[in-house]
Design a protein around this motif. Structure first.
Motif, PDB file in Angstrom:
ATOM      1  N   ALA A   1      29.415  36.810  29.159  1.00 39.95           N
ATOM      2  CA  ALA A   1      29.111  35.783  31.018  1.00 39.95           C
ATOM      3  C   ALA A   1      28.104  34.749  30.488  1.00 39.95           C
ATOM      4  O   ALA A   1      27.615  34.587  31.952  1.00 39.95           O
TER       5      ALA A   1
ATOM      6  N   LYS B   1      32.274  36.896  35.441  1.00 41.21           N
ATOM      7  CA  LYS B   1      31.849  38.021  36.247  1.00 41.21           C
ATOM      8  C   LYS B   1      32.417  39.659  36.414  1.00 41.21           C
ATOM      9  O   LYS B   1      33.640  39.116  36.299  1.00 41.21           O
TER      10      LYS B   1
ATOM     11  N   TYR C   1      37.613  35.776  35.386  1.00 38.28           N
ATOM     12  CA  TYR C   1      36.770  34.655  35.008  1.00 38.28           C
ATOM     13  C   TYR C   1      37.385  33.568  35.805  1.00 38.28           C
ATOM     14  O   TYR C   1      38.582  32.653  35.585  1.00 38.28           O
TER      15      TYR C   1
END
Length: 444
Positions: free
Chosen positions: A405, A411, A423
């Motif tokens: 990340a 996230k 994504y």
């Protein structure tokens, strides 16, 4: 008060005797010689309605009743200063027969906030639907309470008359059979058309009631339904059990040390059963069944559904087995013998991926990374079994996810053996998936 003596009046004309500002607010507090507005009591909600000024036999100003308060045996009517309806919406026949003179008001401009005192004539208009509903729910409660006591010696502990359903708290526990017996018995008493007595207990008189009489210096009002219920109550009640129409127990459940019953009476009960009847007719039509065989039809449908489910589960399991062979044969392995499966999908069914992932991670030491494209984004899932984590203690999928990340628009998060997220792009997803093993072999 006329709300007791003339409880069937829908409209009533009386004289205003006091008008004051209520609690330093924009509301007014009115007192009258008499009133048909019930202030509430005995578990029954207060009345609703309107109060209008009368001049020349016509209603000139109309105000909504906001609240009713009983203070030192005096009834205070709380109204808004704002008018809610002009006089042409009120039928003059509501006031023409009354003998009270209305010539005290000479100007159409008179309004409540200009009145300090005086002999002013007002028309009270009762929200009758609300009143009769309250009487049906309340009298229905007395009928039910009396039936509970007569059949099971179970006393009433509490009552709440709600907007849509009322609640009655009864001592003890009950079975479905007992509740059915109670409901049938109560409706039988309604069909008997029993007269209901409402009266004030004379001073010095004694009376055997279902519950002890209150200790008070004021009047004690008594409700009596033959041998079913004799009890003190200050509420408004119907005059005959037939006016209750019917009672219906919607449901019941344990509450504190007793049982709470949700019930409907009168029009509420009729509307509820009519609605259920329409739903039942729709079910019969949908499944082409009759009233006598609908249960059997639904049981057959349930059995077929179970058969289809079992067949589908078998076929899915066979499909998963074949797909597992393909994925396992193409899986990469690191130096410590841990297999890593990385795969990308385009709008694949979530249930299929969940089932495939579950079988794969349980097949042996393996880390699984799936990316499934949904509406321009990829749903990323990292998975491993707890057994895999215990054998390969250096694995931390949550840590891996977090490190990715930092470099990619990813996230989400998770734990050592499971991490997931979004994504938020279509760019570089292949780079991430193709190189994740090589880039993070030290982590894995």
């Amino acid at each position: 008060m006329s709300y007791y003596e003339n409880k069937w009046f829908k409209n009533f004309k009386t004289k205003l005797v006091a008008c004051n500002t209520y609690d330093n607010s924009e509301l007014l507090e009115l007192e009258f010689e008499d009133t048909i507005f019930f202030p509430g009591g005995g578990g029954q909600p207060m009345d609703r309605g309107f109060i209008s000024l009368v001049s020349g036999g016509e209603v000139k100003h109309r105000y909504k009743l906001e609240d009713i308060r009983e203070v030192d045996n005096r009834i205070k009517h709380i109204v808004s200063r704002d008018q809610v309806l002009s006089s042409d919406k009120i039928s003059s026949d509501k006031i023409s027969s009354d003998k009270i003179s209305s010539d005290k008001i000479s100007s159409d401009e008179v309004s409540l906030d200009k009145i300090s005192s005086g002999d002013i004539v007002c028309l009270m208009e009762l929200d009758w639907d609300h009143r009769i509903d309250g009487m049906q729910q309340h009298t229905g409660q007395h009928l039910l309470s009396g039936c509970f006591y007569k059949l099971f010696k179970a006393n009433t502990k509490g009552l709440h008359i709600g907007k849509d359903v009322s609640q009655l708290d009864i001592d003890g526990e009950f079975t479905d059979e007992m509740v059915k017996k109670l409901e049938d018995y109560a409706n039988d008493q309604i069909s008997r058309a029993i007269n209901i007595k409402n009266y004030v207990l004379k001073e010095g008189d004694s009376l055997e009631t279902r519950r002890p009489l209150p200790s008070t210096d004021g009047d004690i009002r008594i409700l009596e339904i033959e041998d079913l219920d004799i009890n003190a109550c200050c509420g408004l009640h119907l005059d005959n059990t037939r006016d209750i129409t019917m009672v219906k127990i919607k449901r019941y459940y344990k509450h504190k040390s007793g049982t709470r019953f949700e019930y409907l009476a009168g029009k509420r009960a009729v509307d509820y059963l009519l609605k259920r009847d329409r739903i039942f007719d729709s079910v019969l039509n949908k499944y082409s069944a009759g009233e006598d065989n609908i249960i059997k039809s639904l049981e057959n449908i349930e059995k077929k559904k179970d058969d289809y489910y079992n067949r589908s589960a078998y076929l899915l399991n066979e499909l998963i087995k074949k797909d597992m062979e393909i994925y396992l044969s193409s899986a990469k392995s690191n130096a410590k013998g841990l297999k890593v499966i990385i795969s990308k999908f385009d709008n694949e069914e979530t249930w299929y991926l969940d089932s495939l992932a579950k079988h794969l991670v349980e097949s042996g030491p393996l880390v699984l990374i799936f990316a499934n494209k949904k509406q321009g984004k990829y749903m990323i899932n990292f998975m491993a079994s707890k057994t895999t984590i215990s054998e390969h203690t250096y694995i931390d999928l949550g840590k891996l996810f977090k490190s990715l990340a930092n470099e990619y628009p990813l996230k989400g998060g998770g734990s050592k053996f499971s991490a997931s997220g979004v994504y938020d792009s279509e760019k570089n997803i292949d780079i991430l998936l193709d190189n994740v093993y090589d880039l993070y072999i030290g982590v894995l």
